[in-house]
Design a protein around this motif. Structure first.
Motif, mmCIF file in Angstrom:
data_model
loop_
_atom_site.group_PDB
_atom_site.id
_atom_site.type_symbol
_atom_site.label_atom_id
_atom_site.label_comp_id
_atom_site.label_asym_id
_atom_site.label_seq_id
_atom_site.Cartn_x
_atom_site.Cartn_y
_atom_site.Cartn_z
ATOM 1 N N PRO A 1 -13.032 65.463 -23.859
ATOM 2 C CA PRO A 1 -12.514 66.162 -25.061
ATOM 3 C C PRO A 1 -13.068 67.301 -25.121
ATOM 4 C CG PRO A 1 -12.909 63.673 -25.369
ATOM 5 C CD PRO A 1 -13.472 63.848 -24.164
ATOM 6 N N GLY A 2 -14.312 67.591 -24.838
ATOM 7 C CA GLY A 2 -15.108 68.844 -25.171
ATOM 8 C C GLY A 2 -14.613 69.952 -24.225
ATOM 9 N N GLY A 3 -13.820 69.541 -22.993
ATOM 10 C CA GLY A 3 -13.448 70.521 -22.147
ATOM 11 C C GLY A 3 -14.093 70.511 -20.616
ATOM 12 N N GLN A 4 -15.310 69.701 -20.720
ATOM 13 C CA GLN A 4 -16.060 69.671 -19.387
ATOM 14 C C GLN A 4 -15.334 68.734 -18.345
ATOM 15 O OE1 GLN A 4 -16.989 68.259 -22.493
ATOM 16 N NE2 GLN A 4 -18.955 69.085 -23.336
ATOM 17 N N ALA A 5 -15.390 69.010 -17.167
ATOM 18 C CA ALA A 5 -15.029 67.883 -16.083
ATOM 19 C C ALA A 5 -15.602 66.916 -16.166
ATOM 20 C CB ALA A 5 -15.292 69.010 -14.900
ATOM 21 N N ARG A 6 -15.092 65.874 -15.957
ATOM 22 C CA ARG A 6 -15.346 64.534 -15.755
ATOM 23 C C ARG A 6 -15.659 64.293 -14.193
ATOM 24 N NH1 ARG A 6 -15.024 61.025 -19.977
ATOM 25 N NH2 ARG A 6 -13.413 61.393 -21.390
ATOM 26 N N GLY A 7 -16.720 63.427 -13.946
ATOM 27 C CA GLY A 7 -17.137 63.120 -12.659
ATOM 28 C C GLY A 7 -18.374 62.305 -12.523
ATOM 29 N N ILE A 8 -18.776 62.124 -11.288
ATOM 30 C CA ILE A 8 -19.897 60.962 -11.315
ATOM 31 C C ILE A 8 -21.215 61.895 -11.683
ATOM 32 C CG2 ILE A 8 -21.433 60.032 -9.368
ATOM 33 C CD1 ILE A 8 -18.789 59.545 -7.816
ATOM 34 N N PHE A 9 -21.948 61.158 -12.435
ATOM 35 C CA PHE A 9 -23.143 61.585 -12.985
ATOM 36 C C PHE A 9 -24.151 60.505 -12.688
ATOM 37 C CE2 PHE A 9 -26.503 62.458 -16.204
ATOM 38 C CZ PHE A 9 -26.950 63.629 -16.037
ATOM 39 N N CYS A 10 -24.295 59.497 -13.561
ATOM 40 C CA CYS A 10 -25.186 58.401 -13.247
ATOM 41 C C CYS A 10 -24.807 57.388 -12.072
ATOM 42 C CB CYS A 10 -25.301 57.617 -14.588
ATOM 43 S SG CYS A 10 -24.023 56.413 -14.678
ATOM 44 N N GLY A 11 -23.839 57.121 -11.996
ATOM 45 C CA GLY A 11 -23.327 56.260 -10.557
ATOM 46 C C GLY A 11 -23.710 54.784 -11.035
ATOM 47 N N ILE A 12 -24.001 54.570 -12.364
ATOM 48 C CA ILE A 12 -24.492 53.230 -12.495
ATOM 49 C C ILE A 12 -23.769 52.680 -14.011
ATOM 50 C CG2 ILE A 12 -26.539 53.206 -11.388
ATOM 51 C CD1 ILE A 12 -28.013 53.429 -13.993
ATOM 52 N N GLY A 13 -22.621 53.149 -14.132
ATOM 53 C CA GLY A 13 -21.991 52.634 -15.332
ATOM 54 C C GLY A 13 -22.525 52.952 -16.801
ATOM 55 N N GLN A 14 -23.410 54.000 -16.814
ATOM 56 C CA GLN A 14 -24.189 54.239 -18.226
ATOM 57 C C GLN A 14 -23.560 55.545 -18.711
ATOM 58 O OE1 GLN A 14 -26.178 52.211 -19.624
ATOM 59 N NE2 GLN A 14 -25.664 51.024 -18.024
ATOM 60 N N LEU B 1 -4.272 49.884 -5.544
ATOM 61 C CA LEU B 1 -4.875 50.015 -7.277
ATOM 62 C C LEU B 1 -4.377 51.562 -7.499
ATOM 63 C CD1 LEU B 1 -6.518 49.170 -9.514
ATOM 64 C CD2 LEU B 1 -8.267 50.613 -8.274
ATOM 65 N N MET B 2 -3.506 51.442 -8.741
ATOM 66 C CA MET B 2 -3.327 52.983 -9.024
ATOM 67 C C MET B 2 -4.193 53.389 -10.233
ATOM 68 S SD MET B 2 -0.026 53.098 -8.012
ATOM 69 C CE MET B 2 1.091 54.042 -8.609
ATOM 70 N N VAL B 3 -4.868 54.748 -9.988
ATOM 71 C CA VAL B 3 -5.787 55.371 -10.792
ATOM 72 C C VAL B 3 -5.386 56.406 -11.142
ATOM 73 C CG1 VAL B 3 -8.167 55.874 -10.837
ATOM 74 C CG2 VAL B 3 -7.530 53.866 -9.489
ATOM 75 N N SER B 4 -5.705 57.185 -12.289
ATOM 76 C CA SER B 4 -5.150 58.529 -12.461
ATOM 77 C C SER B 4 -6.461 59.069 -13.294
ATOM 78 C CB SER B 4 -4.028 58.683 -13.335
ATOM 79 O OG SER B 4 -4.073 58.051 -14.534
ATOM 80 N N ASP B 5 -6.503 60.454 -13.602
ATOM 81 C CA ASP B 5 -7.464 61.038 -14.200
ATOM 82 C C ASP B 5 -7.415 60.670 -15.731
ATOM 83 O OD1 ASP B 5 -5.543 62.710 -15.195
ATOM 84 O OD2 ASP B 5 -5.817 64.163 -13.591
ATOM 85 N N ALA B 6 -8.367 60.856 -16.361
ATOM 86 C CA ALA B 6 -8.463 60.585 -17.663
ATOM 87 C C ALA B 6 -8.830 61.680 -18.681
ATOM 88 C CB ALA B 6 -9.800 59.321 -17.881
ATOM 89 N N GLY B 7 -8.166 61.887 -19.667
ATOM 90 C CA GLY B 7 -8.257 62.754 -20.548
ATOM 91 C C GLY B 7 -7.628 64.283 -20.148
ATOM 92 N N GLY B 8 -8.021 65.231 -20.897
ATOM 93 C CA GLY B 8 -7.358 66.567 -20.464
ATOM 94 C C GLY B 8 -6.177 66.742 -21.244
ATOM 95 N N PRO B 9 -5.460 68.025 -21.280
ATOM 96 C CA PRO B 9 -4.608 68.571 -21.916
ATOM 97 C C PRO B 9 -3.076 67.498 -21.557
ATOM 98 C CG PRO B 9 -5.557 70.086 -21.065
ATOM 99 C CD PRO B 9 -6.165 69.089 -20.337
ATOM 100 N N GLN B 10 -3.035 67.118 -20.262
ATOM 101 C CA GLN B 10 -1.853 66.274 -20.052
ATOM 102 C C GLN B 10 -1.904 64.922 -20.714
ATOM 103 O OE1 GLN B 10 -4.524 66.789 -18.045
ATOM 104 N NE2 GLN B 10 -4.844 65.346 -16.505
ATOM 105 N N HIS B 11 -3.139 64.586 -21.139
ATOM 106 C CA HIS B 11 -2.987 63.252 -21.871
ATOM 107 C C HIS B 11 -3.296 63.526 -23.741
ATOM 108 C CE1 HIS B 11 -3.627 60.861 -18.257
ATOM 109 N NE2 HIS B 11 -4.306 61.925 -17.868
ATOM 110 N N GLY B 12 -3.065 64.602 -24.002
ATOM 111 C CA GLY B 12 -3.112 64.810 -25.515
ATOM 112 C C GLY B 12 -4.233 65.059 -25.775
#
Ligand code: FES
Length: 84
Positions: A36-49, A73-84
């Motif tokens: 929501p703040g505009g930062q890219a989402r991706g792997i950071f902790c790798g342990i679900g935290q 399995l169908m997966v898509s990106d989360a968040g961003g302008p395309q998701h409102g």
């Protein structure tokens, strides 16, 4: 058993035992969406935290680093302008 998942509609292979985060990273996908703040989402902790790796599976958001791959399995990106 290996197979393929679908990332935003594109088929990507996975290896036995891989999580979605690992399969995406191995395929060169490092940006999983936009927070929501505009930062890219991706792997950071790798342990679900940290929830940095949230992806959308059906109607729910889930951590890609904890989500085992399964064939089709169908997966898509989360968040961003395309998701409102
Ligand atoms: S990378 Fe932190 S929850 Fe997945």
């Amino acid at each position: 058993m290996s197979g393929q998942i679908f990332w935003n509609g594109t088929a990507l292979p996975y290896r036995p035992g891989e999580t979605v985060a690992t399969a995406l990273t191995r395929a060169g996908v490092l940006r999983f969406g936009v927070a929501p703040g505009g930062q890219a989402r991706g792997i950071f902790c790798g342990i679900g935290q940290c929830q940095g790796c949230l992806v959308q599976v059906g109607a729910r958001l889930t951590e890609a680093c904890l989500l085992p791959c399964r064939d089709g399995l169908m997966v898509s990106d989360a968040g961003g302008p395309q998701h409102g």
